[in-house]
Design a protein around this motif. Structure first.
Motif, mmCIF file in Angstrom:
data_model
loop_
_atom_site.group_PDB
_atom_site.id
_atom_site.type_symbol
_atom_site.label_atom_id
_atom_site.label_comp_id
_atom_site.label_asym_id
_atom_site.label_seq_id
_atom_site.Cartn_x
_atom_site.Cartn_y
_atom_site.Cartn_z
ATOM 1 N N CYS A 1 -11.532 -2.047 -1.867
ATOM 2 C CA CYS A 1 -10.207 -1.780 -1.297
ATOM 3 C C CYS A 1 -9.121 -2.186 -2.295
ATOM 4 C CB CYS A 1 -10.033 -2.481 0.040
ATOM 5 S SG CYS A 1 -10.007 -4.270 -0.063
ATOM 6 N N VAL A 2 -7.945 -1.654 -2.088
ATOM 7 C CA VAL A 2 -6.823 -1.870 -2.992
ATOM 8 C C VAL A 2 -6.471 -3.348 -3.093
ATOM 9 C CG1 VAL A 2 -4.404 -1.320 -3.457
ATOM 10 C CG2 VAL A 2 -5.901 0.420 -2.489
ATOM 11 N N SER A 3 -6.416 -4.027 -1.967
ATOM 12 C CA SER A 3 -6.007 -5.436 -1.989
ATOM 13 C C SER A 3 -6.993 -6.296 -2.777
ATOM 14 C CB SER A 3 -5.841 -5.984 -0.569
ATOM 15 O OG SER A 3 -7.051 -5.879 0.144
ATOM 16 N N ARG B 1 -10.787 3.567 -2.460
ATOM 17 C CA ARG B 1 -12.111 3.020 -2.138
ATOM 18 C C ARG B 1 -13.222 3.951 -2.613
ATOM 19 N NH1 ARG B 1 -14.196 -0.945 1.084
ATOM 20 N NH2 ARG B 1 -12.237 -1.387 2.125
ATOM 21 N N LEU C 1 0.823 -1.196 0.000
ATOM 22 C CA LEU C 1 0.000 0.000 0.000
ATOM 23 C C LEU C 1 0.865 1.257 0.000
ATOM 24 C CD1 LEU C 1 -2.867 1.155 0.100
ATOM 25 C CD2 LEU C 1 -2.731 1.021 2.596
ATOM 26 N N SER D 1 -5.608 4.831 0.454
ATOM 27 C CA SER D 1 -6.583 3.768 0.642
ATOM 28 C C SER D 1 -8.011 4.322 0.581
ATOM 29 C CB SER D 1 -6.349 3.073 1.981
ATOM 30 O OG SER D 1 -7.245 2.011 2.149
ATOM 31 N N ARG D 2 -8.243 5.436 1.242
ATOM 32 C CA ARG D 2 -9.558 6.083 1.228
ATOM 33 C C ARG D 2 -9.898 6.569 -0.183
ATOM 34 N NH1 ARG D 2 -8.782 8.781 5.453
ATOM 35 N NH2 ARG D 2 -7.782 10.567 4.483
ATOM 36 N N GLU E 1 -2.938 5.854 4.230
ATOM 37 C CA GLU E 1 -4.331 6.004 4.681
ATOM 38 C C GLU E 1 -5.147 6.831 3.693
ATOM 39 O OE1 GLU E 1 -1.622 6.831 6.558
ATOM 40 O OE2 GLU E 1 -1.587 5.036 7.827
#
Length: 125
Positions: free
Chosen positions: A65-67, A59, A40, A55-56, A52
């Motif tokens: 989510c990225v994963s 989404r 990430l 990631s937000r 963080e």
């Protein structure tokens, strides 16, 4: 080898041109490096964001989510290899960036509703 555009995976939920460009840059990077370990923090640094914030952002733009997105990209490549080659399932999983065969098998079953072996058998019929 066939290259995916990833445009059909998930439509961004924003109209900001800058956000779309940022998202496409990251998706392209993932598409080129899906078989490597992707962190990430590494993806966030591409856009000069904290993990963080990135990631937000991801989404909000994609609804996932990225994963999960990375796993979907990897699974698409695995499915292609299952259909087009006679490589062993284990070899395919590892070559596409999965670290464990059990996680790959669970993910594949969840995504496609069949095991990798069943997928290959369906193609061969």
């Amino acid at each position: 080898m066939f290259f995916y555009t990833f445009a059909d995976m998930e439509t961004p939920k924003t109209t900001s041109r800058q956000s779309l460009e940022r998202l496409q840059t990251v998706k392209s990077y993932i598409g080129q490096h899906y078989n490597e370990e992707l962190r990430l923090a590494e993806l966030a640094s591409i856009q000069s964001m904290s993990p963080e914030t990135f990631s937000r952002f991801f989404r909000q733009q994609t609804g996932q989510c990225v994963s999960r997105y990375i796993n979907e990209v990897r699974l698409q490549h695995c499915r292609q290899l299952l259909c087009e080659t006679d490589m062993a399932v284990k070899e395919i999983a590892y070559s596409c960036g999965f670290n464990t065969l059990s996680f790959f098998n669970r993910s594949f079953l969840r995504q496609y509703g069949c095991t990798p072996t069943e997928c290959r058998e369906r193609v061969e019929r």
